[in-house]
Design a protein around this motif. Structure first.
Motif, short mmCIF file in Angstrom:
data_model
loop_
_atom_site.label_atom_id
_atom_site.label_comp_id
_atom_site.label_asym_id
_atom_site.label_seq_id
_atom_site.Cartn_x
_atom_site.Cartn_y
_atom_site.Cartn_z
N ALA A 22 0.87 -1.19 0.00
CA ALA A 22 0.00 0.00 0.00
C ALA A 22 0.90 1.23 0.00
O ALA A 22 2.11 1.13 0.22
CB ALA A 22 -0.91 0.03 1.22
N ILE A 23 0.29 2.40 -0.27
CA ILE A 23 0.99 3.66 -0.12
C ILE A 23 0.52 4.27 1.20
O ILE A 23 -0.66 4.56 1.39
CB ILE A 23 0.65 4.63 -1.28
CG1 ILE A 23 0.93 3.99 -2.64
CG2 ILE A 23 1.41 5.94 -1.12
CD1 ILE A 23 2.38 3.76 -2.95
N GLY A 24 1.44 4.45 2.13
CA GLY A 24 1.05 5.00 3.43
C GLY A 24 2.23 5.11 4.37
O GLY A 24 3.28 4.51 4.11
N GLU A 25 2.10 5.92 5.48
CA GLU A 25 0.85 6.58 5.66
C GLU A 25 0.91 7.98 5.08
O GLU A 25 1.93 8.67 5.21
CB GLU A 25 0.45 6.60 7.14
CG GLU A 25 1.54 7.11 8.09
CD GLU A 25 1.12 6.95 9.56
OE1 GLU A 25 1.77 6.15 10.26
OE2 GLU A 25 0.15 7.59 9.99
N ILE A 26 -0.16 8.37 4.43
CA ILE A 26 -0.21 9.65 3.73
C ILE A 26 -1.49 10.39 4.15
O ILE A 26 -2.43 9.76 4.65
CB ILE A 26 -0.19 9.45 2.20
CG1 ILE A 26 -1.42 8.66 1.72
CG2 ILE A 26 1.08 8.74 1.77
CD1 ILE A 26 -1.53 8.56 0.19
N GLY A 27 -1.51 11.70 3.97
CA GLY A 27 -2.72 12.42 4.33
C GLY A 27 -2.42 13.84 4.77
O GLY A 27 -1.46 14.45 4.28
N ILE A 28 -3.20 14.32 5.74
CA ILE A 28 -3.04 15.69 6.21
C ILE A 28 -3.15 15.72 7.73
O ILE A 28 -4.04 15.09 8.31
CB ILE A 28 -4.08 16.63 5.56
CG1 ILE A 28 -3.89 16.60 4.02
CG2 ILE A 28 -3.94 18.06 6.09
CD1 ILE A 28 -4.83 17.48 3.24
N ASP A 29 -2.22 16.44 8.35
CA ASP A 29 -2.19 16.57 9.81
C ASP A 29 -2.01 18.04 10.15
O ASP A 29 -0.96 18.62 9.89
CB ASP A 29 -1.01 15.75 10.38
CG ASP A 29 -1.04 15.68 11.90
OD1 ASP A 29 -1.36 16.71 12.54
OD2 ASP A 29 -0.75 14.61 12.44
N LEU A 30 -3.06 18.64 10.73
CA LEU A 30 -2.97 20.05 11.11
C LEU A 30 -2.93 20.21 12.62
O LEU A 30 -3.07 21.32 13.15
CB LEU A 30 -4.15 20.84 10.51
CG LEU A 30 -4.22 20.80 8.99
CD1 LEU A 30 -5.44 21.55 8.47
CD2 LEU A 30 -2.94 21.37 8.37
N PHE A 31 -2.73 19.12 13.31
CA PHE A 31 -2.69 19.16 14.78
C PHE A 31 -1.39 19.80 15.26
O PHE A 31 -1.40 20.67 16.13
CB PHE A 31 -2.83 17.75 15.34
CG PHE A 31 -2.71 17.68 16.84
CD1 PHE A 31 -3.77 18.06 17.65
CD2 PHE A 31 -1.54 17.22 17.44
CE1 PHE A 31 -3.67 17.99 19.03
CE2 PHE A 31 -1.43 17.15 18.83
CZ PHE A 31 -2.50 17.54 19.63
N TRP A 32 -0.28 19.38 14.69
CA TRP A 32 1.02 19.86 15.14
C TRP A 32 1.39 21.20 14.53
O TRP A 32 2.00 22.04 15.17
CB TRP A 32 2.11 18.84 14.82
CG TRP A 32 1.90 17.53 15.51
CD1 TRP A 32 1.46 16.36 14.93
CD2 TRP A 32 2.07 17.26 16.90
NE1 TRP A 32 1.36 15.38 15.88
CE2 TRP A 32 1.73 15.89 17.10
CE3 TRP A 32 2.47 18.01 18.00
CZ2 TRP A 32 1.78 15.28 18.35
CZ3 TRP A 32 2.53 17.40 19.25
CH2 TRP A 32 2.18 16.06 19.41
N ASP A 33 1.06 21.36 13.24
CA ASP A 33 1.64 22.48 12.50
C ASP A 33 0.85 22.69 11.20
O ASP A 33 0.61 21.74 10.47
CB ASP A 33 3.09 22.11 12.16
CG ASP A 33 3.85 23.29 11.57
OD1 ASP A 33 3.28 24.38 11.46
OD2 ASP A 33 5.02 23.08 11.19
N LYS A 34 0.46 23.94 10.96
CA LYS A 34 -0.29 24.23 9.73
C LYS A 34 0.60 24.86 8.65
O LYS A 34 0.13 25.16 7.55
CB LYS A 34 -1.46 25.18 10.04
CG LYS A 34 -2.51 24.59 10.95
CD LYS A 34 -3.67 25.57 11.15
CE LYS A 34 -4.80 24.98 11.98
NZ LYS A 34 -4.44 24.62 13.36
N THR A 35 1.88 25.08 8.97
CA THR A 35 2.78 25.80 8.07
C THR A 35 2.82 25.20 6.67
O THR A 35 2.87 25.92 5.68
CB THR A 35 4.23 25.77 8.64
OG1 THR A 35 4.15 26.05 10.03
CG2 THR A 35 5.12 26.78 7.95
N PHE A 36 2.81 23.88 6.61
CA PHE A 36 3.03 23.21 5.32
C PHE A 36 1.75 22.62 4.73
O PHE A 36 1.81 21.63 4.00
CB PHE A 36 4.11 22.13 5.47
CG PHE A 36 5.48 22.68 5.78
CD1 PHE A 36 6.27 23.23 4.78
CD2 PHE A 36 5.95 22.68 7.09
CE1 PHE A 36 7.51 23.76 5.07
CE2 PHE A 36 7.21 23.20 7.39
CZ PHE A 36 7.99 23.75 6.38
N LEU A 37 0.63 23.24 5.03
CA LEU A 37 -0.64 22.70 4.53
C LEU A 37 -0.63 22.52 3.01
O LEU A 37 -0.99 21.45 2.50
CB LEU A 37 -1.83 23.59 4.95
CG LEU A 37 -3.17 23.21 4.31
CD1 LEU A 37 -3.58 21.78 4.69
CD2 LEU A 37 -4.28 24.17 4.73
#
Ligand code: ZN
Length: 255
Positions: A91-106
């Motif tokens: 599979a391809i993972g883990e991939i996605g979006i995490d804005l809990f720690w840091d939004k700088t690189f959204l």
């Protein structure tokens, strides 16, 4: 009974002292299939070591974790691509979006997520999604990539019933782990409205240990505790939970 841990970081430093015992203990508890998400290139050789020690039990994924999407993320994506060209992954993972720690690189996280979904499609693989404090942003990318080639697992699913149904409509199964055993975990309250064909088990070890080990190091043998909780929620036997969720995991990983 065969239980499948669809998300476990067995290469983590937290297992350096007793990795073999931890894996053997899991196998003794009926957990004999371990799917290993990637984080970034610094862990790749550790993943290969792990696989060579337990070739029958360890199945590797490849991908760049959203929390590790930084200034150099294009180099990291190139590494993911190069490894995919070299050998088999499940599979391809883990991939996605995490804005809990840091939004700088959204923006970069969104780009990396989309690129890796396209890689999954190119190799006919499922994806393993990490989403934290970012349901809207994650769904936005998924909706833009929705087609018959998009499938996978929404790892550590912690959303509500509506979000669960949306994830399923996008070809995802829900990865259920320790949170289902937490008093304030919430998902235990609606999970029985979701057909078991959409559920897979995971630990996310060494994180998120289920009750009664909450706050301690998690390990793959605790997949059994998650299965027991689901047996309670769905009012079926643990064997039935093991059978269905292992079949579901085979459909995603192709093995
Ligand atoms: Zn993880």
């Amino acid at each position: 009974m065969i239980l499948t841990d669809t998300h476990t970081h067995l290469y983590s430093e937290e297992f350096d002292q007793d990795r073999h015992q931890v894996i053997q203990k899991a196998i003794d508890a009926g957990v004999s299939r371990f799917f290993i998400p990637s984080i970034d290139s610094s862990y790749t050789s550790k993943m290969y070591d792990l696989e060579s020690q337990f070739p029958e039990n360890i199945f590797l994924m490849m991908g760049l974790h959203p929390t590790y999407v930084k200034e150099n993320y294009l180099d990291e994506l190139a590494h993911v691509e190069a490894e995919l060209e070299k050998r088999k992954f499940y599979a391809i993972g883990e991939i996605g979006i995490d804005l809990f720690w840091d939004k700088t690189f959204l923006k970069q996280q969104q780009h990396a997520f989309k690129q890796q979904i396209q890689l999954a499609k190119k190799y006919n693989l499922g994806i393993n999604i990490h989403c934290r404090d970012a349901f809207d942003e994650t769904f936005e990318v998924l909706e833009s990539e929705k087609d018959e080639k998009l499938f996978g697992i929404f790892h550590c699913f912690t959303g509500n019933l509506e979000q669960a149904n949306q994830a399923i409509s996008l070809g995802m199964k829900l990865g259920i782990g320790g949170v289902s055993t937490f008093k304030n975990g919430k998902i235990d309250q609606f999970l029985n409205q979701i057909d078991l064909q959409h559920i897979v088990l995971e630990t996310d070890s060494p994180y998120l240990a289920p009750v009664p080990f909450r706050g301690k190091r998690n390990e793959s043998s605790y997949t059994l505790l998650v299965a027991q909780k689901l047996a309670e929620i769905y009012n079926v036997s643990v064997e039935e939970i093991a059978k269905i969720t292992t079949e579901n995991s085979k459909a995603v990983f192709g093995i």
